[in-house]
Scaffold this motif. Structure first.
Motif, PDB file in Angstrom:
ATOM      1  N   PHE A 192      -7.225  -8.046  -9.893  1.00 40.31           N
ATOM      2  CA  PHE A 192      -6.430  -8.760  -8.907  1.00 40.31           C
ATOM      3  C   PHE A 192      -7.133  -8.941  -7.611  1.00 40.31           C
ATOM      4  O   PHE A 192      -7.922  -7.961  -7.333  1.00 40.31           O
ATOM      5  CB  PHE A 192      -5.110  -7.952  -8.538  1.00 40.31           C
ATOM      6  CG  PHE A 192      -4.167  -8.571  -7.596  1.00 40.31           C
ATOM      7  CD1 PHE A 192      -3.186  -9.135  -8.311  1.00 40.31           C
ATOM      8  CD2 PHE A 192      -4.416  -8.673  -6.262  1.00 40.31           C
ATOM      9  CE1 PHE A 192      -2.114  -9.756  -7.314  1.00 40.31           C
ATOM     10  CE2 PHE A 192      -3.364  -9.434  -5.296  1.00 40.31           C
ATOM     11  CZ  PHE A 192      -2.496  -9.972  -5.881  1.00 40.31           C
ATOM     12  N   GLN A 194      -7.974 -10.510  -3.483  1.00 45.00           N
ATOM     13  CA  GLN A 194      -7.589 -11.529  -2.440  1.00 45.00           C
ATOM     14  C   GLN A 194      -8.984 -11.805  -1.678  1.00 45.00           C
ATOM     15  O   GLN A 194      -9.587 -10.939  -1.352  1.00 45.00           O
ATOM     16  CB  GLN A 194      -6.690 -10.573  -1.109  1.00 45.00           C
ATOM     17  CG  GLN A 194      -5.502 -10.100  -1.775  1.00 45.00           C
ATOM     18  CD  GLN A 194      -4.356  -9.495  -0.745  1.00 45.00           C
ATOM     19  OE1 GLN A 194      -3.620 -10.314  -0.115  1.00 45.00           O
ATOM     20  NE2 GLN A 194      -4.554  -8.177  -0.551  1.00 45.00           N
ATOM     21  N   GLN A 208     -11.166  -8.600  -1.575  1.00 41.27           N
ATOM     22  CA  GLN A 208     -10.960  -7.298  -2.000  1.00 41.27           C
ATOM     23  C   GLN A 208     -10.193  -7.266  -3.338  1.00 41.27           C
ATOM     24  O   GLN A 208      -9.369  -8.107  -3.493  1.00 41.27           O
ATOM     25  CB  GLN A 208      -9.710  -6.839  -0.967  1.00 41.27           C
ATOM     26  CG  GLN A 208     -10.173  -6.854   0.507  1.00 41.27           C
ATOM     27  CD  GLN A 208      -9.289  -6.379   1.683  1.00 41.27           C
ATOM     28  OE1 GLN A 208      -9.312  -5.134   1.793  1.00 41.27           O
ATOM     29  NE2 GLN A 208      -8.661  -7.533   2.251  1.00 41.27           N
ATOM     30  N   GLY A 319      -2.734 -15.498  -6.779  1.00 38.08           N
ATOM     31  CA  GLY A 319      -1.779 -14.735  -6.276  1.00 38.08           C
ATOM     32  C   GLY A 319      -1.073 -13.755  -7.337  1.00 38.08           C
ATOM     33  O   GLY A 319      -0.251 -12.730  -7.254  1.00 38.08           O
TER      34      GLY A 319
ATOM     35  N   TYR B 193       0.470  -5.744  -4.822  1.00 41.22           N
ATOM     36  CA  TYR B 193       0.072  -5.637  -6.063  1.00 41.22           C
ATOM     37  C   TYR B 193      -0.326  -4.174  -6.005  1.00 41.22           C
ATOM     38  O   TYR B 193      -1.097  -3.633  -5.209  1.00 41.22           O
ATOM     39  CB  TYR B 193      -0.853  -6.682  -6.575  1.00 41.22           C
ATOM     40  CG  TYR B 193      -1.214  -6.466  -7.818  1.00 41.22           C
ATOM     41  CD1 TYR B 193      -0.635  -6.841  -9.249  1.00 41.22           C
ATOM     42  CD2 TYR B 193      -2.493  -5.818  -8.125  1.00 41.22           C
ATOM     43  CE1 TYR B 193      -0.773  -6.752 -10.291  1.00 41.22           C
ATOM     44  CE2 TYR B 193      -3.001  -5.638  -9.402  1.00 41.22           C
ATOM     45  CZ  TYR B 193      -2.229  -5.858 -10.730  1.00 41.22           C
ATOM     46  OH  TYR B 193      -2.644  -5.803 -11.822  1.00 41.22           O
ATOM     47  N   GLN B 214      -3.045  -3.844  -3.293  1.00 46.74           N
ATOM     48  CA  GLN B 214      -3.461  -4.943  -2.600  1.00 46.74           C
ATOM     49  C   GLN B 214      -2.216  -5.867  -1.848  1.00 46.74           C
ATOM     50  O   GLN B 214      -1.134  -6.072  -2.581  1.00 46.74           O
ATOM     51  CB  GLN B 214      -3.993  -6.373  -3.673  1.00 46.74           C
ATOM     52  CG  GLN B 214      -5.295  -5.924  -4.292  1.00 46.74           C
ATOM     53  CD  GLN B 214      -6.193  -6.015  -3.461  1.00 46.74           C
ATOM     54  OE1 GLN B 214      -6.628  -6.434  -2.497  1.00 46.74           O
ATOM     55  NE2 GLN B 214      -7.495  -5.154  -3.764  1.00 46.74           N
ATOM     56  N   LEU B 215      -2.152  -5.729  -0.481  1.00 49.28           N
ATOM     57  CA  LEU B 215      -1.017  -6.107   0.244  1.00 49.28           C
ATOM     58  C   LEU B 215      -1.384  -7.400   1.008  1.00 49.28           C
ATOM     59  O   LEU B 215      -2.413  -7.767   1.480  1.00 49.28           O
ATOM     60  CB  LEU B 215      -0.683  -5.007   1.101  1.00 49.28           C
ATOM     61  CG  LEU B 215      -0.321  -3.536   0.447  1.00 49.28           C
ATOM     62  CD1 LEU B 215      -1.234  -2.555   1.170  1.00 49.28           C
ATOM     63  CD2 LEU B 215       0.914  -3.012   0.585  1.00 49.28           C
ATOM     64  N   GLU B 216      -0.100  -7.865   1.210  1.00 50.57           N
ATOM     65  CA  GLU B 216      -0.300  -8.999   2.184  1.00 50.57           C
ATOM     66  C   GLU B 216       0.680  -9.135   3.197  1.00 50.57           C
ATOM     67  O   GLU B 216       1.893  -8.465   3.253  1.00 50.57           O
ATOM     68  CB  GLU B 216       0.127 -10.485   1.359  1.00 50.57           C
ATOM     69  CG  GLU B 216      -0.121 -11.860   2.057  1.00 50.57           C
ATOM     70  CD  GLU B 216       0.380 -12.882   1.399  1.00 50.57           C
ATOM     71  OE1 GLU B 216       0.667 -12.794   0.372  1.00 50.57           O
ATOM     72  OE2 GLU B 216       0.438 -13.845   2.333  1.00 50.57           O
ATOM     73  N   VAL B 221      -2.417 -12.109   6.463  1.00 48.47           N
ATOM     74  CA  VAL B 221      -3.282 -11.052   6.506  1.00 48.47           C
ATOM     75  C   VAL B 221      -3.411 -10.349   5.092  1.00 48.47           C
ATOM     76  O   VAL B 221      -2.387  -9.934   4.593  1.00 48.47           O
ATOM     77  CB  VAL B 221      -2.751  -9.997   7.633  1.00 48.47           C
ATOM     78  CG1 VAL B 221      -3.819  -9.021   7.776  1.00 48.47           C
ATOM     79  CG2 VAL B 221      -2.501 -10.845   8.779  1.00 48.47           C
ATOM     80  N   GLN B 222      -4.681 -10.117   4.492  1.00 49.38           N
ATOM     81  CA  GLN B 222      -5.169  -9.574   3.507  1.00 49.38           C
ATOM     82  C   GLN B 222      -5.188  -8.379   3.621  1.00 49.38           C
ATOM     83  O   GLN B 222      -6.368  -7.860   4.239  1.00 49.38           O
ATOM     84  CB  GLN B 222      -6.005 -10.404   2.756  1.00 49.38           C
ATOM     85  CG  GLN B 222      -5.916 -11.954   2.455  1.00 49.38           C
ATOM     86  CD  GLN B 222      -7.083 -12.662   1.825  1.00 49.38           C
ATOM     87  OE1 GLN B 222      -7.999 -12.136   1.696  1.00 49.38           O
ATOM     88  NE2 GLN B 222      -6.428 -14.001   1.534  1.00 49.38           N
ATOM     89  N   VAL B 223      -4.893  -7.330   2.820  1.00 50.73           N
ATOM     90  CA  VAL B 223      -5.052  -5.861   3.102  1.00 50.73           C
ATOM     91  C   VAL B 223      -5.275  -5.186   1.617  1.00 50.73           C
ATOM     92  O   VAL B 223      -4.389  -5.491   0.826  1.00 50.73           O
ATOM     93  CB  VAL B 223      -3.629  -5.109   3.581  1.00 50.73           C
ATOM     94  CG1 VAL B 223      -3.891  -3.759   3.843  1.00 50.73           C
ATOM     95  CG2 VAL B 223      -3.500  -5.998   5.038  1.00 50.73           C
ATOM     96  N   SER B 224      -6.080  -4.349   1.605  1.00 52.78           N
ATOM     97  CA  SER B 224      -6.377  -3.359   0.416  1.00 52.78           C
ATOM     98  C   SER B 224      -6.115  -1.918   1.205  1.00 52.78           C
ATOM     99  O   SER B 224      -6.543  -1.657   2.129  1.00 52.78           O
ATOM    100  CB  SER B 224      -7.553  -3.747  -0.297  1.00 52.78           C
ATOM    101  OG  SER B 224      -8.568  -3.085   0.488  1.00 52.78           O
ATOM    102  N   ARG B 324       2.421  -9.074  -8.634  1.00 51.68           N
ATOM    103  CA  ARG B 324       2.825  -8.914  -7.297  1.00 51.68           C
ATOM    104  C   ARG B 324       4.264  -8.976  -6.702  1.00 51.68           C
ATOM    105  O   ARG B 324       5.086  -9.774  -7.370  1.00 51.68           O
ATOM    106  CB  ARG B 324       1.978 -10.126  -6.608  1.00 51.68           C
ATOM    107  CG  ARG B 324       2.023 -10.060  -5.088  1.00 51.68           C
ATOM    108  CD  ARG B 324       0.814 -10.976  -4.557  1.00 51.68           C
ATOM    109  NE  ARG B 324       1.002 -12.336  -4.751  1.00 51.68           N
ATOM    110  CZ  ARG B 324       1.340 -13.196  -4.119  1.00 51.68           C
ATOM    111  NH1 ARG B 324       1.384 -12.993  -2.716  1.00 51.68           N
ATOM    112  NH2 ARG B 324       1.876 -14.400  -4.334  1.00 51.68           N
TER     113      ARG B 324
END
Ligand SMILES: NC(=O)c1ccc[n+]([C@@H]2O[C@H](COP(=O)([O-])OP(=O)(O)OC[C@H]3O[C@@H](n4cnc5c(N)ncnc54)[C@H](O)[C@@H]3O)[C@@H](O)[C@H]2O)c1
Lengths: 324, 331
Positions: A192, A194, A208, A319, B193, B214-216, B221-224, B324
């Motif tokens: 996965f 991003q 990431q 996604g 995710y 893995q967050l949005e 905004v892309q966040v791990s 996700r």
């Protein structure tokens, strides 16, 4: 054995030195920018030309080394293979997995050795981590975190900044870490990702990844071309009996020049060692040509690495996790 | 003078909060209750206060506020009792493992008109406060991505038992970072995710011990985030909270607890990091005491706790479905 080098800037300079260190003669320097070719040809007392395809066909050459932007790799690999030359190709192998397969087929048909420079497999610190894991120092490994990058490189004609050409930080830079994870922990299961290159219109990239290996190991991998300067590598492997950490900032040397060059600069990480990892990959390649050893990295490995980054970018686009 | 009681010493943070109450002016650690009587008595003795074995008596007492530091799954029933008794509440994080429980707690406190705070002390960490200030001034432009970690050593015990904790390392170590990002960026989370593993402790646990998220957030905004109990027993400290912010005008890296000296002690036969930075727990408890006195909500509210729980619960759902998952905001 004599070498023709195609692409004589960033990595080309490194490979000219490494091949020379290994006792090879680099006699042809091809770069579409003749000034660049001439400068390095003078240094190594070779010949400067502009046409890489012509370099492949030279009869006085045994090895072709390719250090041009990634989208040009396939045509040079095919030309060199068709001319019966052994090939050293920089990573990423080719711009797509299907191009990689074409390249492998060409080399197979021509019965030439095709080596792809996944140099992280030769970095001493990464080899040390692999050795410690194999020695059971951290028990059963269950989690890995790898981090790599810094400044967005420029390259000739700013090709790194054209994400169509370079594939962004995921394709060009994180490929090192994904390859190494597969090298050490086996095949991947799903990925996965991003990545900024697919969303925000920003003049940099940050990627990431969450990766699950077939063994069950989970990895978080970060690639950055978002930093205003510098280059850093961090690694951490955690297991049932301990953990390993590496941070390139904790290096034996730090230099600060009073006179600061302006503008971005592409610097390779450097920590002085007995033998450069770039030389070690050349030694492996030459040993393979001479049938004295099997190399640490195969063209198939390089194809798998490209498949992993392609899957990552597909995930970034959709996604969704992508099965490998 | 605010009279504060502590319910349960199951969570080790109780000891730190108790020490803060002893240290702070204007408040008193008035009583301790614990469903583990032995543990409660010992703690009461240690902090020179009284142990009240009977819960009704504890809640009937002169207490103005209660700090709940029980096992995660017991937060809701305890908070509901406190709210019904009109006590201000500071609840250990995660406020509850499930969204339904967290929601019920927020509702109960609203109905009883008592303040409910979530113990997310990172908001009182000097390096994180400084990071918040610098980012909110806009010096780093728009934040477009962030990569985070909250690692720890294995707490073991009830933490690794689903029935009491409601989840493992990901339950324990996601909420701090989720709350920090909401606070600093003033944005909510929209999807997650997650890959979970129970693979760092020879499967001794009944929970996950590592999660890769893995967050949005709103605005893409892309966040791990890595939530783990991955720190080896021989690691020189308990763990970390780190965030790398990627902004359009620059990058900000914060390693919140990296204020330490390296200590090499032959008796311990392991390197140790002696921490000399600020004490975020003190800020948290001081804020709660003031909230009790001023009859206001604590700075980090129950709703903040609910928001963080929504992220964690969705992460577990994502790990289960391998998809996700959208993060829904409840009331
Ligand atoms: N292994 C590593 O550590 C590492 C590091 C950086 C780059 N790389 C890889 O090495 C390759 C080259 O990267 P670089 O940083 O040296 O790029 P670069 O842009 O600095 O150099 C490329 C050179 O190739 C020349 N060139 C471009 N197209 C050509 C063509 N068609 N024919 C002849 N010459 C041509 C350019 O003029 C330039 O001099 C890329 O695939 C890159 O991903 C690997």
């Amino acid at each position: 054995m004599k070498v023709a080098l195609i692409g004589c800037s960033g990595m080309g300079n490194v490979h000219a030195q490494m091949a020379t260190n290994c006792g090879l003669k680099v006699s042809v320097f091809a770069d579409k920018n003749i000034k660049i070719a001439k400068a390095i040809a003078k240094q190594y007392k070779g010949e400067a030309i502009t046409d890489g395809m012509a370099a492949c066909e030279r009869t006085d050459i045994d090895i072709v080394a390719i250090a041009t932007p990634t989208p040009t790799h396939l045509m040079f690999v095919k030309a060199a293979a068709n001319a019966g030359k052994h090939i050293f190709c920089e990573k990423p192998f080719c711009r797509t997995a299907s191009e990689c397969k074409e390249a492998i087929a060409a080399a197979k048909k021509a019965k030439v050795k095709l080596f792809v420079g996944h140099v992280v497999r030769y970095f001493q610190e990464f080899e040390a981590m692999k050795t410690q894991i194999a020695a059971g120092k951290i028990g059963e490994p269950g989690f890995a975190k790898l981090y790599r990058g810094g400044l967005l490189p420029m390259g000739s004609e700013s090709w790194f900044r054209d994400f169509e050409k370079s594939g962004g930080v995921t394709f060009d830079c994180m490929i090192h870490d994904l390859d190494w994870l597969r090298y050490v922990f086996g095949e991947p299961e799903r990925i996965f990702c991003q990545a900024l290159m697919y969303t925000k219109r920003v003049p940099f990239d940050y990627s990431q990844v969450t990766l699950r290996m077939k063994s069950g190991l989970i990895a978080t991998v970060i690639g950055t071309w978002a930093h205003p300067h510098g280059f850093q590598v961090k690694a951490e492997i955690c297991g049932s009996g301990g953990m390993i950490q590496f941070n390139s900032n904790e290096a034996p040397m730090a230099a600060m020049k009073r006179e600061v060059k302006t503008g971005p600069d592409w610097a390779l990480p450097s920590s002085p060692v007995d033998i450069s990892p770039y030389q070690l990959e050349w030694e492996d390649f030459i040993g393979w040509i001479r049938d004295t050893r099997t190399p640490r990295v195969t063209a198939h490995d390089a194809l798998r690495a490209v498949q992993m980054v392609e899957a990552a970018l597909q995930s970034a686009k959709t996604g969704r996790p992508v099965a490998l | 003078m605010a009279n504060i009681g502590i319910m349960s010493f199951a969570h080790m943070h109780a000891y730190s909060y108790a020490a803060c109450l002893k240290q702070l002016p204007g408040c008193e650690l008035t009583a301790v209750w614990d469903d583990n009587i032995k543990r409660g008595r010992t703690a009461a003795k240690q902090f020179e206060t009284k142990f009240v074995a009977n819960l009704d008596a504890f809640l009937d007492s002169s207490l103005d506020g209660v700090i709940i530091t029980s096992e995660n799954m017991k937060h809701r029933p305890m908070a509901e009792r406190c709210a019904a008794a009109g006590k201000w509440i500071l609840c250990e994080k995660p406020i509850a493992p499930s969204v339904a429980d967290a929601q019920a707690m927020v509702q109960a406190c609203k109905k009883a008109k008592v303040g409910l705070g979530t113990a997310l002390p990172c908001r009182f960490s000097p390096p994180l406060m400084e990071a918040c200030t610098q980012i909110q001034t806009g010096e780093f432009g728009e934040i477009v991505a962030a990569s985070c970690t909250n690692h720890g050593q294995s707490p073991g015990g009830w933490f690794a038992d689903d029935a009491l904790s409601g989840g493992g390392a990901t339950m324990d170590h996601t909420v701090h970072v989720a709350d920090l990002l909401r606070w600093i960026l003033k944005k909510e989370f929209v999807s997650v995710y997650c890959e979970l593993g129970n693979q760092l402790h020879n499967k001794e646990f009944k929970t996950d011990d590592v999660g890769s998220l893995q967050l949005e957030m709103e605005g893409g905004v892309q966040v791990s985030h890595v939530a783990s109990w991955s720190r080896a027993k021989s690691f020189p400290t308990w763990g970390d909270v780190t965030i790398e912010f990627i902004g359009t005008k620059g990058v900000l890296w914060v390693d919140a607890f990296n204020q330490k000296i390296n200590v090499y002690n032959d008796a311990a036969m392991k390197a140790e990091w002696a921490y000399w930075g600020g004490n975020p727990d003190l800020g948290l408890v001081a804020d709660f005491v003031r909230a009790v006195e001023e009859r206001r909500e604590p700075t980090v509210t129950g709703l903040d706790g609910l928001r963080a729980t929504e992220v964690t619960a969705a992460a577990y759902q994502a790990a289960k479905t391998k998809k996700r998952v959208p993060i829904k905001r409840t009331r």
